[in-house]
Design an enzyme around this catalytic site. Sequence first.
Site, PDB file in Angstrom:
ATOM      1  N   LYS A   1       0.828  -1.215   0.000  1.00 54.03           N
ATOM      2  CA  LYS A   1       0.000   0.000   0.000  1.00 54.03           C
ATOM      3  C   LYS A   1       0.861   1.263   0.000  1.00 54.03           C
ATOM      4  CE  LYS A   1      -2.637   2.643   3.428  1.00 54.03           C
ATOM      5  NZ  LYS A   1      -1.535   3.421   3.984  1.00 54.03           N
ATOM      6  N   ASN A   2       1.806   1.334   0.950  1.00 53.65           N
ATOM      7  CA  ASN A   2       2.536   2.593   1.100  1.00 53.65           C
ATOM      8  C   ASN A   2       3.506   2.852  -0.046  1.00 53.65           C
ATOM      9  OD1 ASN A   2       1.084   3.187   3.344  1.00 53.65           O
ATOM     10  ND2 ASN A   2       2.698   2.690   4.820  1.00 53.65           N
TER      11      ASN A   2
ATOM     12  N   CYS B   1      -5.489   8.518   8.724  1.00 50.23           N
ATOM     13  CA  CYS B   1      -5.810   8.000  10.060  1.00 50.23           C
ATOM     14  C   CYS B   1      -5.410   8.993  11.135  1.00 50.23           C
ATOM     15  CB  CYS B   1      -5.047   6.692  10.304  1.00 50.23           C
ATOM     16  SG  CYS B   1      -5.740   5.291   9.439  1.00 50.23           S
TER      17      CYS B   1
ATOM     18  N   ASP C   1       3.497   0.575  12.308  1.00 51.48           N
ATOM     19  CA  ASP C   1       2.283   0.062  11.669  1.00 51.48           C
ATOM     20  C   ASP C   1       1.994  -1.394  12.028  1.00 51.48           C
ATOM     21  OD1 ASP C   1       1.954   2.526  10.584  1.00 51.48           O
ATOM     22  OD2 ASP C   1       2.278   1.953   8.497  1.00 51.48           O
TER      23      ASP C   1
ATOM     24  N   ARG D   1      -9.133   0.287   3.656  1.00 47.66           N
ATOM     25  CA  ARG D   1      -8.174   1.230   3.058  1.00 47.66           C
ATOM     26  C   ARG D   1      -6.851   0.534   2.737  1.00 47.66           C
ATOM     27  NH1 ARG D   1      -6.496   5.408   6.751  1.00 47.66           N
ATOM     28  NH2 ARG D   1      -4.981   5.472   5.102  1.00 47.66           N
TER      29      ARG D   1
ATOM     30  N   ILE E   1       6.807   6.574  17.487  1.00 46.52           N
ATOM     31  CA  ILE E   1       6.560   7.397  16.292  1.00 46.52           C
ATOM     32  C   ILE E   1       5.316   8.275  16.452  1.00 46.52           C
ATOM     33  CG2 ILE E   1       6.267   7.382  13.761  1.00 46.52           C
ATOM     34  CD1 ILE E   1       8.874   6.024  14.498  1.00 46.52           C
TER      35      ILE E   1
ATOM     36  N   ARG F   1      -0.027  15.123  12.907  1.00 50.84           N
ATOM     37  CA  ARG F   1       0.734  14.598  11.773  1.00 50.84           C
ATOM     38  C   ARG F   1       1.199  15.776  10.917  1.00 50.84           C
ATOM     39  NH1 ARG F   1      -1.859   9.087   9.448  1.00 50.84           N
ATOM     40  NH2 ARG F   1       0.285   8.845   8.732  1.00 50.84           N
TER      41      ARG F   1
ATOM     42  N   ARG G   1      -3.901  10.295   3.758  1.00 50.97           N
ATOM     43  CA  ARG G   1      -2.648  10.930   4.131  1.00 50.97           C
ATOM     44  C   ARG G   1      -1.719  11.083   2.915  1.00 50.97           C
ATOM     45  NH1 ARG G   1      -0.376  14.135   7.722  1.00 50.97           N
ATOM     46  NH2 ARG G   1       1.812  13.677   8.041  1.00 50.97           N
TER      47      ARG G   1
HETATM   48  C1  UD1 Z   1       4.157   6.815   6.805  1.00 52.85           C
HETATM   49  C2  UD1 Z   1       3.102   5.763   6.611  1.00 52.85           C
HETATM   50  C3  UD1 Z   1       2.474   5.397   7.955  1.00 52.85           C
HETATM   51  C4  UD1 Z   1       3.542   4.999   8.965  1.00 52.85           C
HETATM   52  C5  UD1 Z   1       4.640   6.057   9.031  1.00 52.85           C
HETATM   53  C6  UD1 Z   1       5.827   5.640   9.890  1.00 52.85           C
HETATM   54  C7  UD1 Z   1       2.261   6.267   4.401  1.00 52.85           C
HETATM   55  C8  UD1 Z   1       1.140   6.758   3.574  1.00 52.85           C
HETATM   56  N1  UD1 Z   1       2.082   6.272   5.723  1.00 52.85           N
HETATM   57  O1  UD1 Z   1       3.498   7.967   7.328  1.00 52.85           O
HETATM   58  O2  UD1 Z   1       1.582   4.314   7.753  1.00 52.85           O
HETATM   59  O3  UD1 Z   1       2.960   4.885  10.234  1.00 52.85           O
HETATM   60  O4  UD1 Z   1       5.145   6.329   7.718  1.00 52.85           O
HETATM   61  O5  UD1 Z   1       6.389   4.448   9.405  1.00 52.85           O
HETATM   62  O6  UD1 Z   1       3.271   5.817   3.899  1.00 52.85           O
HETATM   63  N2  UD1 Z   1       7.021  14.244  11.182  1.00 52.85           N
HETATM   64  C9  UD1 Z   1       7.237  15.572  11.439  1.00 52.85           C
HETATM   65  N3  UD1 Z   1       7.149  16.450  10.386  1.00 52.85           N
HETATM   66  C10 UD1 Z   1       6.872  16.043   9.116  1.00 52.85           C
HETATM   67  C11 UD1 Z   1       6.653  14.671   8.887  1.00 52.85           C
HETATM   68  C12 UD1 Z   1       6.736  13.793   9.942  1.00 52.85           C
HETATM   69  O7  UD1 Z   1       7.487  15.965  12.565  1.00 52.85           O
HETATM   70  O8  UD1 Z   1       6.816  16.879   8.220  1.00 52.85           O
HETATM   71  C13 UD1 Z   1       7.087  13.270  12.306  1.00 52.85           C
HETATM   72  C14 UD1 Z   1       5.734  12.622  12.569  1.00 52.85           C
HETATM   73  O9  UD1 Z   1       4.946  13.388  13.457  1.00 52.85           O
HETATM   74  C15 UD1 Z   1       6.126  11.275  13.151  1.00 52.85           C
HETATM   75  C16 UD1 Z   1       7.450  10.962  12.438  1.00 52.85           C
HETATM   76  O10 UD1 Z   1       7.924  12.193  11.916  1.00 52.85           O
HETATM   77  O11 UD1 Z   1       6.368  11.392  14.521  1.00 52.85           O
HETATM   78  C17 UD1 Z   1       7.371   9.939  11.338  1.00 52.85           C
HETATM   79  O12 UD1 Z   1       6.403  10.347  10.395  1.00 52.85           O
HETATM   80  P1  UD1 Z   1       6.510   9.938   8.857  1.00 52.85           P
HETATM   81  O13 UD1 Z   1       7.600   8.938   8.686  1.00 52.85           O
HETATM   82  O14 UD1 Z   1       6.565  11.194   8.061  1.00 52.85           O
HETATM   83  O15 UD1 Z   1       5.127   9.246   8.617  1.00 52.85           O
HETATM   84  P2  UD1 Z   1       4.217   9.361   7.333  1.00 52.85           P
HETATM   85  O16 UD1 Z   1       5.075   9.479   6.103  1.00 52.85           O
HETATM   86  O17 UD1 Z   1       3.153  10.387   7.538  1.00 52.85           O
END
Ligand code: UD1
Length: 432
Positions: A22-23, A117, A307, A399, A329, A122, A93
């Site tokens: 998916k991701n 979610c 996840d 999803r 996380i 986020r 997302r």
């Molecule tokens: C992706 C996955 C999600 C998974 C996550 C961590 C997708 C669509 N989703 O989410 O299922 O749980 O990776 O493996 O691929 N952060 C910031 N600023 C930012 C971005 C992130 O502070 O601009 C922080 C977040 O709050 C979190 C951490 O970084 O604590 C990791 O987030 P991130 O790896 O970006 O997760 P997603 O890409 O949103």
Amino acid sequence: MQKYVIQGGKPLTGSVTISGAKNAAVAIIPAALLADGVCRIENVPQISDVTLILRILQELGARVKLVNRHTVEIDSRHILSFCVPDELSRKMRASYYLIGALLGRFGRAVVSMPGGCDLGTRPIDLHLKSFQALGAKVSVEGGYVHATAPEGRLHGAGIYMDQASVGATMNAMLAAVRAHGTTTIENAAKEPHIVDLANFLNTMGADIAGAGTDVIRVRGVRALHGGTYSIIPDQIEAGTYLAAVAAAGGDVFIRNVIPKHLDCITAKLEEMGVQVEEYGDAVRVIRRGPLRRTNIKTMPYPGFPTDMQPQIAACLCLANGTSVINEGIWENRYRYVAEFRRLGAHIQVDGKIAVIEGVDRLTGAPLRACDLRAGAAMVIAGLAAEGMTEISCIHYIERGYENLVEKLQGIGADIRLVDTQDEDSQRAGQAG
Ligand code: UD1
């Protein structure tokens, strides 16, 4: 409205085939916007997040052809718009990948802030900082991200990620791939789907090196061409079936996987007394004896994935002894706890820490899914619990899991998809 009805307490046996990741799919499909030719993408999972992202591409003017259940062709040569409206974007997302892809292709993107979610705050600040480092002017107005490359094309730059963010790393790659000059992304995330996106882009003519390490180098190219690419198997879907067998017991072959991507999950399961055998593109999971307690800390890859945290928690509810989970996380990833307690689980949560005292048995109850992985964990708990568990709000689960009911039935689970309206009208008929 539909729900799952599970008669739990039955061991699982047989074999199950894992779908595409998916991701990876939700990043690779928007990445097709960057190509000046037809991208044929194979091993695409049939899940609602994919349906939605394909719809967004169509709304933008891309031609999308479903060749068969798992293959799609995307032709982005006639895109009409760089603006993604709120009603589509806020449903997922991963709509944030449209910012990087549109910016990389047109030097302009207007995309509504992403949804997805509810796992706590986020932010997307790291995504926006990366675009700014590449020369884009970025603002957030009226709930939309506006990003513009002043001279129509971004330029290569050094990007340092304060935190190893999966989404920001992939978005920086999308924006940089057609930029002028070389981009270096430091402290990059290393998840398997980051390597998959880089491989897809390289197949289309990009020049990306280092994906899967913490420094990624992107040499900008003028254009990308079309091509054919097959998405990797879903690490988390495979992990979910591993956890289901761990919780319910049994002996199952999980096919179409990359066993190396599962190491972070299988290591923990083995600690818990589950046997996992590796084959070329399959793993066999066997659980006969009791489950042992363990501790889990979620971390970026190759650490234990956030996840998979709720699904493993479902197993630990039935382990001998007390287990401690540290969610590293997301701040709001324990929303399943109140539902697990309805099954008789003993869990206490304090901030990022959950303490699970294993119990001898769980008993079925009506549950409500609250996000994708929490929903999957409730299915696992339901399979392990004695008696009937009903799970509502299953749209969260759909999803990210293709044919969950059929796949579980295929390994002997007693799970049914039930139309709640039919049930209501049956009751009304009986009452009348
Ligand atoms: C992706 C996955 C999600 C998974 C996550 C961590 C997708 C669509 N989703 O989410 O299922 O749980 O990776 O493996 O691929 N952060 C910031 N600023 C930012 C971005 C992130 O502070 O601009 C922080 C977040 O709050 C979190 C951490 O970084 O604590 C990791 O987030 P991130 O790896 O970006 O997760 P997603 O890409 O949103």
